[in-house]
Design a protein around this motif. Sequence first.
Motif, mmCIF file in Angstrom:
data_model
loop_
_atom_site.group_PDB
_atom_site.id
_atom_site.type_symbol
_atom_site.label_atom_id
_atom_site.label_comp_id
_atom_site.label_asym_id
_atom_site.label_seq_id
_atom_site.Cartn_x
_atom_site.Cartn_y
_atom_site.Cartn_z
ATOM 1 N N VAL A 172 38.676 49.491 41.445
ATOM 2 C CA VAL A 172 38.296 50.720 42.149
ATOM 3 C C VAL A 172 39.474 51.684 42.073
ATOM 4 C CG1 VAL A 172 37.633 51.726 44.365
ATOM 5 C CG2 VAL A 172 36.739 49.488 43.701
ATOM 6 N N ASN A 173 39.226 52.891 41.598
ATOM 7 C CA ASN A 173 40.271 53.919 41.445
ATOM 8 C C ASN A 173 41.464 53.401 40.650
ATOM 9 O OD1 ASN A 173 38.768 55.777 42.908
ATOM 10 N ND2 ASN A 173 39.687 55.160 44.845
ATOM 11 N N GLY A 174 41.189 52.596 39.640
ATOM 12 C CA GLY A 174 42.244 52.092 38.775
ATOM 13 C C GLY A 174 43.030 50.922 39.342
ATOM 14 N N VAL A 175 42.653 50.429 40.520
ATOM 15 C CA VAL A 175 43.369 49.318 41.156
ATOM 16 C C VAL A 175 42.455 48.093 41.183
ATOM 17 C CG1 VAL A 175 44.478 48.518 43.278
ATOM 18 C CG2 VAL A 175 44.672 50.917 42.587
ATOM 19 N N GLU A 176 42.985 46.951 40.740
ATOM 20 C CA GLU A 176 42.209 45.724 40.747
ATOM 21 C C GLU A 176 42.126 45.179 42.173
ATOM 22 O OE1 GLU A 176 42.182 41.360 38.600
ATOM 23 O OE2 GLU A 176 43.392 42.972 37.760
ATOM 24 N N LEU A 177 40.912 44.847 42.606
ATOM 25 C CA LEU A 177 40.707 44.360 43.974
ATOM 26 C C LEU A 177 41.032 42.873 44.072
ATOM 27 C CD1 LEU A 177 37.312 46.076 44.834
ATOM 28 C CD2 LEU A 177 39.615 46.892 45.290
ATOM 29 N N ASN A 178 41.576 42.471 45.233
ATOM 30 C CA ASN A 178 41.825 41.046 45.462
ATOM 31 C C ASN A 178 40.599 40.424 46.143
ATOM 32 O OD1 ASN A 178 42.010 41.485 48.295
ATOM 33 N ND2 ASN A 178 44.182 41.957 48.113
ATOM 34 N N GLU A 179 40.623 39.130 46.343
ATOM 35 C CA GLU A 179 39.470 38.412 46.898
ATOM 36 C C GLU A 179 39.109 38.885 48.309
ATOM 37 O OE1 GLU A 179 37.290 36.306 45.497
ATOM 38 O OE2 GLU A 179 38.350 36.800 43.647
#
Length: 71
Positions: free
Chosen positions: A14-21
């Motif tokens: 999201v918005n170039g940032v990888e989401l964590n669990e």
Amino acid sequence: MPVPTTEDGIPLIVNGVELNETQIAALREARDRRAAMDARADLPREVDGPDRAEATRYGDWEKAGRAIDFS
């Protein structure tokens, strides 16, 4: 370029940032809550009911400005 998603459609970036669990779990919970709210919205409205919340539903009643407890 399509955004990679989980098997149930939650985006992984999201918005170039990888989401964590934890973030993915929060998005799943938010989606489930929205679905539950939408399901309740489909219920028919009460006919000829009160315009505001009934005090008797909460176990008390107001009489002359005083809250009277029925229990």
